[in-house]
Design a protein around this motif. Structure first.
Motif, PDB file in Angstrom:
ATOM      1  N   VAL A 169     103.615   4.548  -3.789  1.00 18.80           N
ATOM      2  CA  VAL A 169     102.550   4.645  -4.782  1.00 18.80           C
ATOM      3  C   VAL A 169     102.002   6.066  -4.853  1.00 18.80           C
ATOM      4  CG1 VAL A 169     100.218   3.860  -5.366  1.00 18.80           C
ATOM      5  CG2 VAL A 169     101.948   2.213  -4.618  1.00 18.80           C
ATOM      6  N   LEU A 170     101.811   6.706  -3.715  1.00 15.41           N
ATOM      7  CA  LEU A 170     101.299   8.074  -3.720  1.00 15.41           C
ATOM      8  C   LEU A 170     102.272   8.998  -4.443  1.00 15.41           C
ATOM      9  CD1 LEU A 170      99.013   9.928  -2.822  1.00 15.41           C
ATOM     10  CD2 LEU A 170     100.204  10.251  -0.651  1.00 15.41           C
ATOM     11  N   VAL A 200     106.700  12.142   1.029  1.00 23.28           N
ATOM     12  CA  VAL A 200     106.146  12.369  -0.303  1.00 23.28           C
ATOM     13  C   VAL A 200     106.242  13.862  -0.568  1.00 23.28           C
ATOM     14  CG1 VAL A 200     104.102  12.228  -1.775  1.00 23.28           C
ATOM     15  CG2 VAL A 200     104.548  10.427  -0.084  1.00 23.28           C
ATOM     16  N   GLU A 201     106.891  14.262  -1.675  1.00 17.20           N
ATOM     17  CA  GLU A 201     107.042  15.687  -1.953  1.00 17.20           C
ATOM     18  C   GLU A 201     106.896  15.949  -3.446  1.00 17.20           C
ATOM     19  OE1 GLU A 201     110.890  17.076  -0.661  1.00 17.20           O
ATOM     20  OE2 GLU A 201     111.730  15.064  -0.803  1.00 17.20           O
ATOM     21  N   PRO A 216     108.549  23.949   0.451  1.00 15.34           N
ATOM     22  CA  PRO A 216     107.119  23.656   0.303  1.00 15.34           C
ATOM     23  C   PRO A 216     106.239  24.766   0.866  1.00 15.34           C
ATOM     24  CG  PRO A 216     108.039  22.404   2.123  1.00 15.34           C
ATOM     25  CD  PRO A 216     109.199  23.084   1.462  1.00 15.34           C
ATOM     26  N   ALA A 217     105.093  24.960   0.206  1.00 19.71           N
ATOM     27  CA  ALA A 217     104.090  25.892   0.726  1.00 19.71           C
ATOM     28  C   ALA A 217     103.284  25.239   1.830  1.00 19.71           C
ATOM     29  CB  ALA A 217     103.161  26.342  -0.399  1.00 19.71           C
ATOM     30  N   VAL A 218     103.209  23.904   1.808  1.00 21.71           N
ATOM     31  CA  VAL A 218     102.450  23.143   2.802  1.00 21.71           C
ATOM     32  C   VAL A 218     103.303  21.969   3.265  1.00 21.71           C
ATOM     33  CG1 VAL A 218     100.403  21.732   3.244  1.00 21.71           C
ATOM     34  CG2 VAL A 218     100.231  23.744   1.751  1.00 21.71           C
ATOM     35  N   VAL A 219     103.430  21.829   4.577  1.00 24.73           N
ATOM     36  CA  VAL A 219     104.092  20.667   5.160  1.00 24.73           C
ATOM     37  C   VAL A 219     103.086  19.967   6.062  1.00 24.73           C
ATOM     38  CG1 VAL A 219     105.965  19.809   6.613  1.00 24.73           C
ATOM     39  CG2 VAL A 219     106.345  21.782   5.103  1.00 24.73           C
ATOM     40  N   VAL A 220     102.825  18.706   5.767  1.00 24.63           N
ATOM     41  CA  VAL A 220     101.935  17.888   6.593  1.00 24.63           C
ATOM     42  C   VAL A 220     102.821  16.840   7.265  1.00 24.63           C
ATOM     43  CG1 VAL A 220      99.955  16.323   6.619  1.00 24.63           C
ATOM     44  CG2 VAL A 220     100.024  18.232   4.987  1.00 24.63           C
ATOM     45  N   GLY A 231      96.936  11.872   3.274  1.00 31.79           N
ATOM     46  CA  GLY A 231      97.340  11.984   1.881  1.00 31.79           C
ATOM     47  C   GLY A 231      96.424  11.226   0.940  1.00 31.79           C
ATOM     48  N   TYR A 232      95.889  10.113   1.404  1.00 27.56           N
ATOM     49  CA  TYR A 232      94.956   9.334   0.590  1.00 27.56           C
ATOM     50  C   TYR A 232      93.506   9.805   0.767  1.00 27.56           C
ATOM     51  CZ  TYR A 232      98.286   5.945  -1.255  1.00 27.56           C
ATOM     52  OH  TYR A 232      99.315   5.341  -1.956  1.00 27.56           O
ATOM     53  N   GLY A 233      93.316  10.865   1.516  1.00 22.85           N
ATOM     54  CA  GLY A 233      91.987  11.444   1.653  1.00 22.85           C
ATOM     55  C   GLY A 233      91.039  10.653   2.516  1.00 22.85           C
ATOM     56  N   ARG A 234      91.587   9.761   3.355  1.00 21.03           N
ATOM     57  CA  ARG A 234      90.721   8.942   4.196  1.00 21.03           C
ATOM     58  C   ARG A 234      90.228   9.711   5.409  1.00 21.03           C
ATOM     59  NH1 ARG A 234      91.342   6.402  -0.473  1.00 21.03           N
ATOM     60  NH2 ARG A 234      90.419   4.309  -0.361  1.00 21.03           N
TER      61      ARG A 234
END
Length: 261
Positions: A169-170, A200-201, A216-220, A231-234
């Motif tokens: 979904v994200l 998710v990319e 990617p500039a950012v890898v989490v 990713g969901y901001g929780r």
């Protein structure tokens, strides 16, 4: 497909109702400005929206629904309207009974929806293929159960069998979520959220979000739960048990670029 989704959805909403029994309506949640009561009333709206979409797809819709999760006859016919959720009004002592009715209605609608290829759900934002819609419903149940668990001091982790749906979904709705953003990263910025089993990319090309065209500039990265909750901001990126590689300033601003849900 339907059976697995119904099992997960039913289980997560049952757990949500159980957690409500040990909570205070005025307790804050990790959703900015929302109390437990706000979350519970939102969940009623969401479950009735989902049930409505399934009922329309099944041709069993009789109109809109009342504030208790039940059908009201005399509405528009199938195919002439979008699914709609019901705002739960009234005193607090009506919240839990209304949520129980909404859950029962949602499970009944899941059992009745047609599963042949081409079935779509008439969501407010457009037609959604049934398979993707079911994953949205699983994600909503799992994430909001996690929200409430966190608010009452219980285990706020996502259920492992909901990780795949939350990631799907994200990924699928990233551009739609980003449409509500008030900021964008520099063109060419790509993000990679990499869990143990989920990935998710996306990349911002200056006009919108789409598949990455470069590194990617950012890898989490981290375990699935940590990556998805970030990713969901929780949880804030700096506080999440994740590893951030690349531009940490951009990583911290992720939810500015992709707010919600």
């Amino acid at each position: 497909m339907i059976d697995d989704a119904a099992r997960l959805i039913g289980r997560e909403w049952a757990a949500f109702l159980e957690l409500l029994g040990g909570s205070s309506w005025d307790s804050p949640t990790r959703l900015a400005g929302w109390t437990v009561e706000d979350l519970a009333r939102h969940v009623h709206w969401g479950m009735t929206l989902e049930a409505d979409a399934l009922e329309i797809a099944a041709g069993s819709d009789d109109g809109h629904v009342d504030g208790h999760g039940g059908a009201v006859h005399g509405g528009t016919s199938v195919g002439e309207r979008r699914a709609a959720g019901v705002d739960l009004e009234g005193p607090r002592d009506q919240i839990v009974p209304a949520l129980r009715r909404a859950r029962a209605r949602l499970l009944a609608a899941l059992a009745a929806v047609p599963t042949e290829p081409g079935t779509v759900l008439p969501m407010p934002y457009g037609d959604v293929p049934l398979e993707l819609g079911l994953q949205v419903f699983v994600m909503e149940a799992a994430v909001h159960r996690s929200d409430l668990a966190h608010a009452v001091g219980a285990d706020g982790l996502l259920a492992p069998d909901a990780h795949a749906a939350a990631a799907t979904v994200l990924q699928a709705f990233w551009p739609a979520l980003a449409a509500a953003a008030v900021a964008t990263p520099p063109p060419g910025t790509a993000f990679l959220l990499r869990g143990t089993t989920v990935r998710v990319e996306v990349e911002y090309d200056g006009a919108g979000w789409g598949p990455p065209s470069g590194p990617p500039a950012v890898v989490v990265s981290g375990d699935d739960d940590a990556v998805l909750l970030a990713g969901y901001g929780r949880v804030p990126m700096d506080a999440a048990p994740v590893r951030v590689e690349g531009d940490r300033a951009l990583a911290r601003r992720l939810k500015e670029f992709v707010p919600g849900p």
